[in-house]
Design a protein around this motif. Structure first.
Motif, PDB file in Angstrom:
ATOM      1  N   THR A   1     -60.969 -19.099  -9.056  1.00 37.16           N
ATOM      2  CA  THR A   1     -60.178 -17.973  -9.851  1.00 37.16           C
ATOM      3  C   THR A   1     -60.876 -16.987 -10.573  1.00 37.16           C
ATOM      4  O   THR A   1     -61.878 -17.298 -10.934  1.00 37.16           O
ATOM      5  CB  THR A   1     -59.007 -18.771 -10.576  1.00 37.16           C
ATOM      6  OG1 THR A   1     -57.990 -17.798 -11.076  1.00 37.16           O
ATOM      7  CG2 THR A   1     -59.698 -19.383 -11.639  1.00 37.16           C
TER       8      THR A   1
ATOM      9  N   THR B   1     -53.648 -16.753  -3.847  1.00 38.56           N
ATOM     10  CA  THR B   1     -52.803 -15.958  -4.426  1.00 38.56           C
ATOM     11  C   THR B   1     -53.348 -14.771  -4.963  1.00 38.56           C
ATOM     12  O   THR B   1     -54.519 -14.696  -5.480  1.00 38.56           O
ATOM     13  CB  THR B   1     -52.005 -16.706  -5.597  1.00 38.56           C
ATOM     14  OG1 THR B   1     -52.819 -16.978  -6.516  1.00 38.56           O
ATOM     15  CG2 THR B   1     -51.534 -18.051  -4.784  1.00 38.56           C
TER      16      THR B   1
ATOM     17  N   SER C   1     -52.113 -11.593  -7.810  1.00 37.35           N
ATOM     18  CA  SER C   1     -51.123 -11.114  -8.771  1.00 37.35           C
ATOM     19  C   SER C   1     -51.601  -9.558  -9.135  1.00 37.35           C
ATOM     20  O   SER C   1     -52.593  -9.431  -9.720  1.00 37.35           O
ATOM     21  CB  SER C   1     -50.894 -11.803  -9.889  1.00 37.35           C
ATOM     22  OG  SER C   1     -50.766 -13.245  -9.503  1.00 37.35           O
TER      23      SER C   1
ATOM     24  N   THR D   1     -46.696 -11.450  -7.641  1.00 35.48           N
ATOM     25  CA  THR D   1     -47.734 -12.553  -6.977  1.00 35.48           C
ATOM     26  C   THR D   1     -47.346 -12.714  -5.323  1.00 35.48           C
ATOM     27  O   THR D   1     -46.078 -13.087  -4.999  1.00 35.48           O
ATOM     28  CB  THR D   1     -47.595 -13.806  -7.685  1.00 35.48           C
ATOM     29  OG1 THR D   1     -47.970 -13.648  -9.133  1.00 35.48           O
ATOM     30  CG2 THR D   1     -48.667 -14.651  -7.216  1.00 35.48           C
ATOM     31  N   TYR D   2     -48.753 -12.645  -4.719  1.00 32.95           N
ATOM     32  CA  TYR D   2     -48.522 -12.716  -3.447  1.00 32.95           C
ATOM     33  C   TYR D   2     -49.098 -13.772  -3.036  1.00 32.95           C
ATOM     34  O   TYR D   2     -50.364 -13.965  -3.624  1.00 32.95           O
ATOM     35  CB  TYR D   2     -48.936 -11.290  -2.746  1.00 32.95           C
ATOM     36  CG  TYR D   2     -48.321 -10.084  -2.759  1.00 32.95           C
ATOM     37  CD1 TYR D   2     -47.050  -9.623  -1.952  1.00 32.95           C
ATOM     38  CD2 TYR D   2     -48.877  -9.416  -3.989  1.00 32.95           C
ATOM     39  CE1 TYR D   2     -46.704  -8.309  -2.336  1.00 32.95           C
ATOM     40  CE2 TYR D   2     -48.063  -7.946  -4.330  1.00 32.95           C
ATOM     41  CZ  TYR D   2     -47.214  -7.736  -3.439  1.00 32.95           C
ATOM     42  OH  TYR D   2     -46.439  -6.505  -3.534  1.00 32.95           O
ATOM     43  N   SER D   3     -48.747 -14.579  -1.883  1.00 26.19           N
ATOM     44  CA  SER D   3     -49.177 -15.950  -1.605  1.00 26.19           C
ATOM     45  C   SER D   3     -49.422 -16.124  -0.180  1.00 26.19           C
ATOM     46  O   SER D   3     -48.634 -15.528   0.624  1.00 26.19           O
ATOM     47  CB  SER D   3     -48.433 -17.138  -2.122  1.00 26.19           C
ATOM     48  OG  SER D   3     -48.128 -16.987  -3.459  1.00 26.19           O
TER      49      SER D   3
ATOM     50  N   SER E   1     -46.533 -17.032   4.722  1.00 25.04           N
ATOM     51  CA  SER E   1     -45.969 -16.723   3.217  1.00 25.04           C
ATOM     52  C   SER E   1     -45.559 -18.252   3.144  1.00 25.04           C
ATOM     53  O   SER E   1     -45.430 -19.098   3.740  1.00 25.04           O
ATOM     54  CB  SER E   1     -44.943 -15.674   3.306  1.00 25.04           C
ATOM     55  OG  SER E   1     -43.967 -16.176   4.223  1.00 25.04           O
TER      56      SER E   1
ATOM     57  N   THR F   1     -48.655 -27.218   2.407  1.00 23.96           N
ATOM     58  CA  THR F   1     -49.008 -25.905   1.623  1.00 23.96           C
ATOM     59  C   THR F   1     -48.629 -26.479   0.073  1.00 23.96           C
ATOM     60  O   THR F   1     -49.088 -25.785  -0.850  1.00 23.96           O
ATOM     61  CB  THR F   1     -48.342 -24.891   1.850  1.00 23.96           C
ATOM     62  OG1 THR F   1     -46.747 -25.270   2.086  1.00 23.96           O
ATOM     63  CG2 THR F   1     -48.471 -24.279   3.235  1.00 23.96           C
TER      64      THR F   1
ATOM     65  N   LEU G   1     -50.815 -25.263  -3.349  1.00 20.65           N
ATOM     66  CA  LEU G   1     -50.106 -24.541  -4.337  1.00 20.65           C
ATOM     67  C   LEU G   1     -50.165 -25.074  -5.523  1.00 20.65           C
ATOM     68  O   LEU G   1     -50.295 -24.393  -6.592  1.00 20.65           O
ATOM     69  CB  LEU G   1     -48.640 -24.064  -4.058  1.00 20.65           C
ATOM     70  CG  LEU G   1     -47.779 -23.074  -4.760  1.00 20.65           C
ATOM     71  CD1 LEU G   1     -48.753 -21.788  -4.979  1.00 20.65           C
ATOM     72  CD2 LEU G   1     -46.548 -22.907  -4.325  1.00 20.65           C
TER      73      LEU G   1
ATOM     74  N   GLN H   1     -51.584 -23.458  -9.117  1.00 18.86           N
ATOM     75  CA  GLN H   1     -51.075 -23.506 -10.561  1.00 18.86           C
ATOM     76  C   GLN H   1     -51.690 -24.367 -11.609  1.00 18.86           C
ATOM     77  O   GLN H   1     -51.765 -23.833 -12.518  1.00 18.86           O
ATOM     78  CB  GLN H   1     -49.453 -24.050 -10.238  1.00 18.86           C
ATOM     79  CG  GLN H   1     -48.827 -23.052  -9.043  1.00 18.86           C
ATOM     80  CD  GLN H   1     -47.720 -23.678  -8.905  1.00 18.86           C
ATOM     81  OE1 GLN H   1     -47.306 -24.809  -8.857  1.00 18.86           O
ATOM     82  NE2 GLN H   1     -46.715 -22.740  -8.340  1.00 18.86           N
TER      83      GLN H   1
END
Length: 480
Positions: free
Chosen positions: A195, A263, A265, A270-272, A286, A441, A445, A449
């Motif tokens: 990240t 992801t 932002s 925020t796009y994933s 998506s 997925t 995800l 997070q």
């Protein structure tokens, strides 16, 4: 006493009196003549000087003494202890002592390496005759490690090299014969989360986060290219996270694998994207199972400038007003032109005023046309073309005043404005495929997070920085 008279007699009497006074004893009271019971300042100073000198002499004199008496020490004794015998070296250990590891430097050739180690050229030719060696050593890359077993006073006994990331080859040389042994080197795959936060550029932040240039290209040109304009939308403070595989061998990371999820932002949104194999093809979807890859890309030439729009205009060559049934993108001669979507090549060749032209059939009544090319790509009529493949190059063939691409978009034969037409949505996942996708997925995800909660718990992040966190225990590297 009074002396009277004159003449020689008088002088003799005076001389006798002077000598008598010189030999007269001096009484102690004469030394203290004038002492009234108190010392003068001069007398006190003199006494202090003599006292200081006395103390100094008292401190120095003992150092010159010959008395070196020291306390007696206890008698010492020595005992001989038998050492344990050294373990005998095995033949394999003795053999290993002669191994020399060589790292290939930029510009070095295999022949130079063998010559530097004193290995004859005939032995090198004997090694290159082996199929595995010829393939692996045909093009040496800087950083490649080669191992030579060179015993003292002997020739090359064994030569070792890596055939690939998972196999090592040992060539045992015995006279004119070579015995080959292939050693499998297990590779494990670990899933990590990288990240980062952008302060100056996405590339710098992504590199510091541990992403390779190829991984950055997947992020920008494959996963989010339809949702984010990386030329204009990126801002300071935007964040990204990537779940990816890492390949490890014998405790050393040897490379990074595919991106499993990502992801991004930006602009408060925020796009994933999540990797999933549908059939034999891997795509990114998506969170609700819709492909991120759109059926069509708006611009067949990336970063090109629009020079003429759709609609009525005066033709620059013919000089009369006529309908412009497409859009023009100005670009230099030789600029690659990409297929707007998956298609079958319908036409390749010269088409009147269009010059060198390619027409693609995308199915369901959709076709696209690309004109004024300088030359064609490798595809022929009837072949399948994946979206984004190069089908030709910008030129000025046909009725054109300069190098540009003329691009048309048709639905059931009717010309539509490529910049405003509503593109057909891609087919989403359904049924068992959607259930399998959601099962894959969800954990990815959750890992993103969890890492973001830890790293971005405080306000702000490191400047153009990134962090890599372990996401799960090592696993087999054969997962799709």
């Amino acid at each position: 006493m009074t002396v009277t008279g004159s003449g020689p007699g008088r002088r003799e009497r005076l001389k006798a009196l002077r000598e008598a006074s010189l030999h007269r004893p001096v009484l102690a009271r004469h030394l203290s003549d004038g002492f009234n019971g108190r010392w003068s300042r001069r007398q006190w100073a003199t006494a202090s000087l003599f006292a200081s000198m006395g103390l100094l002499v008292a401190a120095i004199v003992p150092g010159f003494s010959n008395d070196t008496t020291a306390p007696a020490h206890a008698p010492r004794q020595s005992m001989a202890l038998a050492l344990p015998p050294l373990p005998a070296r095995s033949p394999e250990q003795a053999r290993g002592d002669s191994w020399q590891i060589v790292t290939v430097q930029s510009g070095q050739t295999l022949g130079e390496l063998f010559e530097d180690l004193g290995v004859p050229a005939a032995t090198l030719q004997q090694i290159l005759a082996q199929p595995s060696a010829k393939t692996a050593l045909g093009r040496l890359r800087p950083g490649t490690e080669l191992a030579f077993d060179l015993p003292v006073g002997g020739g090359l006994r064994t030569f070792r090299f890596d055939r690939d990331d998972t196999h090592r080859v040992e060539l045992h040389i015995e006279g004119d014969s070579i015995k080959e042994t292939v050693i499998e080197r297990p590779v494990e795959t670990r899933t990590v989360v990288a990240t980062g936060e952008i302060t100056s550029s996405l590339y710098v932040a992504a590199r510091k986060a541990g992403l390779s240039p190829a991984a950055i290209a997947v992020l920008t040109d494959e996963i989010f290219q339809y949702d984010i304009d990386f030329n204009t939308d990126i801002q300071r403070g935007d964040r990204f996270s990537v779940v990816m595989d890492e390949n490890w061998r014998e405790g050393e990371r040897i490379g990074r694998g595919k991106i499993l999820a990502a992801t991004f932002s930006t602009g408060g949104k925020t796009y994933s994207g999540f990797r999933f194999e549908r059939g034999d093809k891997a795509e990114y979807f998506s969170p609700d199972g819709r492909p991120l890859k759109k059926s069509f890309i708006r611009m067949p030439i990336p970063y090109a400038r629009l020079t003429s729009g759709f609609g009525s205009r005066r033709h620059p060559v013919l000089g009369r007003v006529r309908q412009h049934k497409g859009v023009d993108y100005g670009a230099g001669t030789g600029t690659p032109i990409m297929a707007a979507g998956d298609a079958r090549v319908q036409f390749v060749g010269w088409k009147g005023g269009y010059g060198r032209t390619v027409v693609l059939d995308h199915g369901r009544g959709y076709t696209t046309l690309y004109a004024h090319m300088s030359r064609f790509g490798k595809y022929k009529a009837g072949q399948r073309v994946p979206q984004g493949s190069v089908i030709g190059y910008v030129g000025s063939s046909g009725l054109a005043t300069g190098p540009h691409l003329h691009y048309e978009f048709r639905i059931n034969g009717v010309h539509r404005n490529p910049l405003s037409v509503t593109m057909p949505p891609p087919e989403p996942l359904r049924g068992a495929a959607l259930a399998e996708f959601r099962a894959q997925t969800g954990p990815a995800l959750a890992r993103i997070q969890q890492v973001e909660r830890i790293i971005y718990a405080d306000v702000g992040g490191e400047a153009d920085g990134g962090q890599v966190a372990k996401a799960e225990a090592p696993k087999d590297g054969k997962k799709g």
